[in-house]
Design a protein around this motif. Structure first.
Motif, mmCIF file in Angstrom:
data_model
loop_
_atom_site.group_PDB
_atom_site.id
_atom_site.type_symbol
_atom_site.label_atom_id
_atom_site.label_comp_id
_atom_site.label_asym_id
_atom_site.label_seq_id
_atom_site.Cartn_x
_atom_site.Cartn_y
_atom_site.Cartn_z
ATOM 1 N N SER A 11 -86.999 46.863 -31.005
ATOM 2 C CA SER A 11 -88.438 46.672 -31.194
ATOM 3 C C SER A 11 -88.715 46.270 -32.629
ATOM 4 O O SER A 11 -88.123 46.819 -33.559
ATOM 5 N N GLN A 13 -92.031 44.458 -35.307
ATOM 6 C CA GLN A 13 -93.424 44.031 -35.414
ATOM 7 C C GLN A 13 -93.488 42.508 -35.536
ATOM 8 O O GLN A 13 -92.525 41.865 -35.979
ATOM 9 N N THR A 91 -91.423 38.666 -26.636
ATOM 10 C CA THR A 91 -90.978 39.869 -25.931
ATOM 11 C C THR A 91 -90.384 39.495 -24.583
ATOM 12 O O THR A 91 -91.033 38.815 -23.777
ATOM 13 N N SER A 120 -88.525 43.535 -27.977
ATOM 14 C CA SER A 120 -89.954 43.819 -27.868
ATOM 15 C C SER A 120 -90.620 43.582 -29.215
ATOM 16 O O SER A 120 -90.179 44.120 -30.230
ATOM 17 N N SER A 122 -94.231 43.805 -31.202
ATOM 18 C CA SER A 122 -95.584 44.353 -31.152
ATOM 19 C C SER A 122 -96.490 43.641 -32.152
ATOM 20 O O SER A 122 -96.042 43.201 -33.210
#
Length: 123
Positions: A11, A13, A91, A120, A122
């Protein structure tokens, strides 16, 4: 037979970077190129990038051109995808593929597939 195992997903940003890898083993001499595809639930598998193993030529989907870089190690047994300036729309589950590359940008051009690594992003 060729076995492919992806790693390095995670994950991050938006705007960040991630480098994913694919370790190839088995009869890799039978393959002409390797590639990355990605897929989100309910969607078709999307081609991301391809590298021709011996020549080193690379090709990218327009959606990742300039942000992603596909490469291989000197032994040509590990494939990488350096992903920069990541966006939420990046993603997906990322799959490594290898094959004869009769058609570069389509799944049918590849005979061997890994199980994927999740990326992923975000916002």
């Amino acid at each position: 037979q060729v076995q492919l195992v992806e790693s390095g997903g995670g994950s991050v940003q938006a705007g960040g970077s991630l480098n994913i890898s694919c370790a190839a083993s088995g009869d890799t001499s039978s393959t002409t190129c390797m590639a990355w595809f990605r897929q989100t639930p309910g969607e078709e598998r999307e081609w991301v990038a391809t590298i021709f193993i011996r020549a080193g030529a690379t090709y990218y989907a327009q959606s990742v051109q300039g942000r992603f870089t596909i490469s291989q190690d000197n032994a040509k047994t590990t494939l990488y995808l350096q992903m920069n300036s990541l966006k939420p729309e990046d993603t997906a589950m990322y799959y490594c593929a290898a094959g004869g590359c009769a058609v570069v940008g389509f799944s049918r051009g590849y005979n061997y597939w890994g199980r994927g690594t999740q990326v992923s992003v975000s916002s």
